[in-house]
Design an enzyme around this catalytic site. Structure first.
Site, PDB file in Angstrom:
ATOM      1  N   ASN A  50      -0.392   4.538  -0.165  1.00 55.86           N
ATOM      2  CA  ASN A  50      -1.004   5.789   0.282  1.00 55.86           C
ATOM      3  C   ASN A  50      -1.757   5.689   1.608  1.00 55.86           C
ATOM      4  O   ASN A  50      -2.544   6.562   1.957  1.00 55.86           O
ATOM      5  CB  ASN A  50      -1.940   6.337  -0.807  1.00 55.86           C
ATOM      6  N   ASP A  95      -8.538 -16.466 -16.705  1.00 61.72           N
ATOM      7  CA  ASP A  95      -9.352 -17.008 -15.621  1.00 61.72           C
ATOM      8  C   ASP A  95     -10.375 -18.028 -16.141  1.00 61.72           C
ATOM      9  O   ASP A  95     -11.046 -17.768 -17.151  1.00 61.72           O
ATOM     10  CB  ASP A  95     -10.089 -15.823 -14.977  1.00 61.72           C
ATOM     11  N   ASP A 155      -4.220   3.852   2.679  1.00 59.91           N
ATOM     12  CA  ASP A 155      -5.654   3.540   2.807  1.00 59.91           C
ATOM     13  C   ASP A 155      -5.886   2.069   3.168  1.00 59.91           C
ATOM     14  O   ASP A 155      -7.025   1.600   3.212  1.00 59.91           O
ATOM     15  CB  ASP A 155      -6.426   3.922   1.529  1.00 59.91           C
ATOM     16  N   ASP A 189       0.853  -1.198   0.000  1.00 61.67           N
ATOM     17  CA  ASP A 189       0.000   0.000   0.000  1.00 61.67           C
ATOM     18  C   ASP A 189       0.885   1.242   0.000  1.00 61.67           C
ATOM     19  O   ASP A 189       1.727   1.410   0.877  1.00 61.67           O
ATOM     20  CB  ASP A 189      -0.896  -0.036   1.254  1.00 61.67           C
ATOM     21  N   ASP A 230      -1.652  -1.265  -3.852  1.00 59.75           N
ATOM     22  CA  ASP A 230      -1.961  -0.532  -5.073  1.00 59.75           C
ATOM     23  C   ASP A 230      -0.792  -0.578  -6.056  1.00 59.75           C
ATOM     24  O   ASP A 230       0.266  -1.137  -5.759  1.00 59.75           O
ATOM     25  CB  ASP A 230      -2.356   0.915  -4.723  1.00 59.75           C
ATOM     26  N   ASP A 255      -5.934 -18.400  -4.645  1.00 58.73           N
ATOM     27  CA  ASP A 255      -7.088 -19.228  -4.271  1.00 58.73           C
ATOM     28  C   ASP A 255      -6.703 -20.398  -3.376  1.00 58.73           C
ATOM     29  O   ASP A 255      -7.573 -21.076  -2.825  1.00 58.73           O
ATOM     30  CB  ASP A 255      -7.745 -19.841  -5.521  1.00 58.73           C
ATOM     31  N   GLU A 270      -6.264 -20.870 -16.897  1.00 59.39           N
ATOM     32  CA  GLU A 270      -6.652 -21.576 -15.669  1.00 59.39           C
ATOM     33  C   GLU A 270      -7.738 -22.587 -16.046  1.00 59.39           C
ATOM     34  O   GLU A 270      -8.820 -22.205 -16.505  1.00 59.39           O
ATOM     35  CB  GLU A 270      -7.195 -20.587 -14.627  1.00 59.39           C
TER      36      GLU A 270
END
Ligand code: TEU
Ligand code: CA
Length: 562
Positions: free
Chosen positions: A23, A200, A25, A21, A29, A327, A254
């Site tokens: 920033n 996916d 929050d 992260d 990101d 997953d 996948e």
């Protein structure tokens, strides 16, 4: 065998929400990832597979896309993404994007239109069916995330299909406009500088159009009617012809439920579809009826599966090699030992995988031996499929909450999604704010900073494995041969390339083992290329000796003629 860059590469998967992260929050990101590219390069990986960063209401952490052409606000802006590609390329690395094309978000404008009326131009972008005879869903297929795979819509009195959550309606690939639109989207990203794609659930895009129920039950797994379905190869060949084959890309599909026979079509070296697939056979060895029923896995079965995929694809198709992704539970907790043998067993699993033929995939945190987590309360969990499972079991079936949590500790996808552990500071250095999901409490001990400063760490071991691959073509291109053992503790295999040999000896157990050397060259003639234990009198080494004692989870790789 044809030499290709994507065979020689090592892929590092980033799950952006949990990586870094920038920033405060609490959400990882793109800027955070840019910040940590040097770390990935230091590891030696050369391709980054980035889990979805497209605009999304985030019901399934980005696997529910509402706009394929823009970036999720949580992750930053298109400028950030452009910076990311540039920074990746500047480091001589490549970027593989995650393409979710089996379904979109229910907030995607196509679906918003589609559900409005039966004659809407987007109606056939999705799969709509009238109610079944009893007025209920058209058939008994269960969604992967629980409940029926069909959701009723008041507006038109019909049901739409969603193999995953009801917020993820399945696209109708039998509609040529859908395919055309998706191919154009793929083309658009390639033009923006993408080097490859992970696709996916790509083997579920073609459904049996008669939509038969799967047996008698009220809800049942309908996979036989949509996994590796009737037109899947036709559509992938079309996508290959129209887009993929025009560029030098790395592609991986996948494909849960794919067999080696399927792989010879999806990933055959003539490359008329994809370059490789992720099969699931080895990550389902501890499934009972389904993923939520846990049975012990057996080494024999793991050896069988890995060997079969090695042999049956050899010279015809290319393997992907993985134990972890976003997953899957953490492999060290699942196939290794996450207590006193955490470090050697993490290294052993890495050796097992990286010495096979295929392209290895490392999932963030695997390279520092991150483990499964046990959060005290369901409140601490975030994954939609975990929450749905808990609700079903506890609220609907009245099962004991603690029992259900125990299953989640083994199987929940959040095991893989706790924030990356960078250092021993608060929240493991992942964020200065409040993380969207809690950090694993073992971060004070297991973290990047500690791993980097310890030459015997899991991290440095991965680096050494990767550099072996870069140095010796036999690691990439050598043929595979299983050395038979009793399969209780030992997994031993050979690789061969011209006159060169590798022998990989793995004690996949928490007890000492003895291996009887069976090569036509002696240990003394060979060279110990890598091992996860320091040399110790009476163990390994060898000379003319034929008997090799191995410590718990000891892994040794000998090379001959290289
Ligand atoms: O996963 C597909 C899939 O088959 C999973 O349901 C898998 O079997 C399960 O997670 C095992 O625990 C892909 C993505 O990787 C996953 O994150 C998404 O939720 C899913 O598709 C829907 O897009
Ligand atoms: Ca952030």
């Amino acid at each position: 065998m044809e030499r290709r860059w994507w065979k020689e590469s090592v892929v590092y998967q980033v799950y952006p929400r949990s990586f870094m992260d920038s920033n405060g929050d609490g959400i990882g990101d793109l800027r955070g990832l840019v910040d940590r590219l040097d770390y990935i390069r230091e590891l030696g990986a050369d391709v980054i597979w980035l889990s979805p960063i497209y605009q999304s209401p985030n019901k399934d952490n980005g696997y529910d896309i509402s706009d394929y052409f823009s970036i999720m606000q949580d992750f930053g802006t298109m400028e950030d993404w452009e910076l990311l590609v540039e920074e990746i390329h500047d480091r001589g690395m490549k970027l593989m994007m995650d393409l979710v094309m089996n379904h979109t978000s229910d907030e995607h404008p196509w679906f918003v239109e589609s559900r409005r009326s039966k004659d809407n131009p987007y109606r056939d972008f999705y799969i709509w069916r009238p109610p079944g005879r009893d007025g209920g869903p058209p058939n008994n297929w269960a969604s992967m995330f629980g409940g029926s795979a069909w959701e009723y819509c008041e507006e038109t009195g019909e049901y739409y299909l969603h193999l995953f959550s009801k917020h993820q309606p399945d696209l109708n690939w039998d509609n040529p406009r859908v395919r055309r639109t998706l191919y154009d989207m793929v083309w658009w990203w390639i033009n923006k500088g993408v080097d490859g794609f992970r696709m996916d659930v790509i083997n579920s895009i073609s459904k049996d159009q008669s939509f038969p129920s799967a047996g008698e039950g009220e809800l049942a797994n309908g996979k036989q009617y949509y996994e590796n379905g009737p037109h899947v190869h036709e559509y992938l060949q079309e996508m290959n012809r129209e887009v993929l084959s025009r560029f030098d890309l790395m592609t991986v599909g996948e494909t849960g439920g794919a067999t080696t026979e399927d792989a010879l079509r999806y990933a055959c070296s003539e490359e008329k579809e994809l370059q490789m697939i992720f099969h699931f056979e080895h990550v389902r060895l501890d499934y009972g009826e389904d993923k939520w029923s846990v049975v012990p896995w057996k080494l024999k079965d793991l050896i069988d599966v890995l060997s079969r995929w090695q042999k049956e694809l050899e010279g015809k198709a290319w393997n992907s090699l993985y134990f972890n992704n976003h997953d899957q539970p953490r492999s060290v907790s699942r196939f290794g030992h996450d207590k006193e043998f955490r470090v050697p067993s993490a290294k052993l699993l890495a050796t097992m995988l990286h010495m096979l033929q295929g392209t290895p995939y490392i999932y963030q945190g695997e390279e520092i031996g991150m483990t499964n987590v046990r959060f005290p309360s369901i409140e601490d969990y975030r994954d939609i499929s975990t929450l749905q499972f808990y609700k079903e079991q506890v609220e609907e079936k009245g099962r004991d909450p603690q029992d259900v949590l125990e299953v989640i500790y083994k199987r929940g996808r959040d095991n893989a999604r706790t924030p990356m552990q960078w250092n021993a500071a608060e929240h493991a250095g992942f964020t200065t704010g409040t993380p969207w999901i809690q950090v694993h409490p073992n971060y004070t001990m297991v973290n990047v900073e500690a791993e980097r400063s310890d030459p015997n760490s899991v991290f440095h071991y991965y680096r050494r494995l990767i550099s072996l691959r870069k140095k010796h073509p036999i690691v990439v291109y050598g043929s595979y041969e299983l050395v038979p053992t009793d399969g209780e503790q030992l997994f031993v295999y050979r690789r061969k390339l011209k006159r060169q040999r590798l022998v990989v000896i793995l004690n996949v157990s928490d007890r000492p083992a003895v291996y009887h050397w069976s090569e036509d060259w002696s240990m003394a003639e060979g060279r110990l290329l890598i091992s996860n234990y320091p040399p110790l009198e009476g163990y390994g080494s060898g000379g003319a000796a034929k008997e090799m004692k191995l410590r718990p989870y000891e892994a040794r790789v000998y090379g001959y003629g290289l």
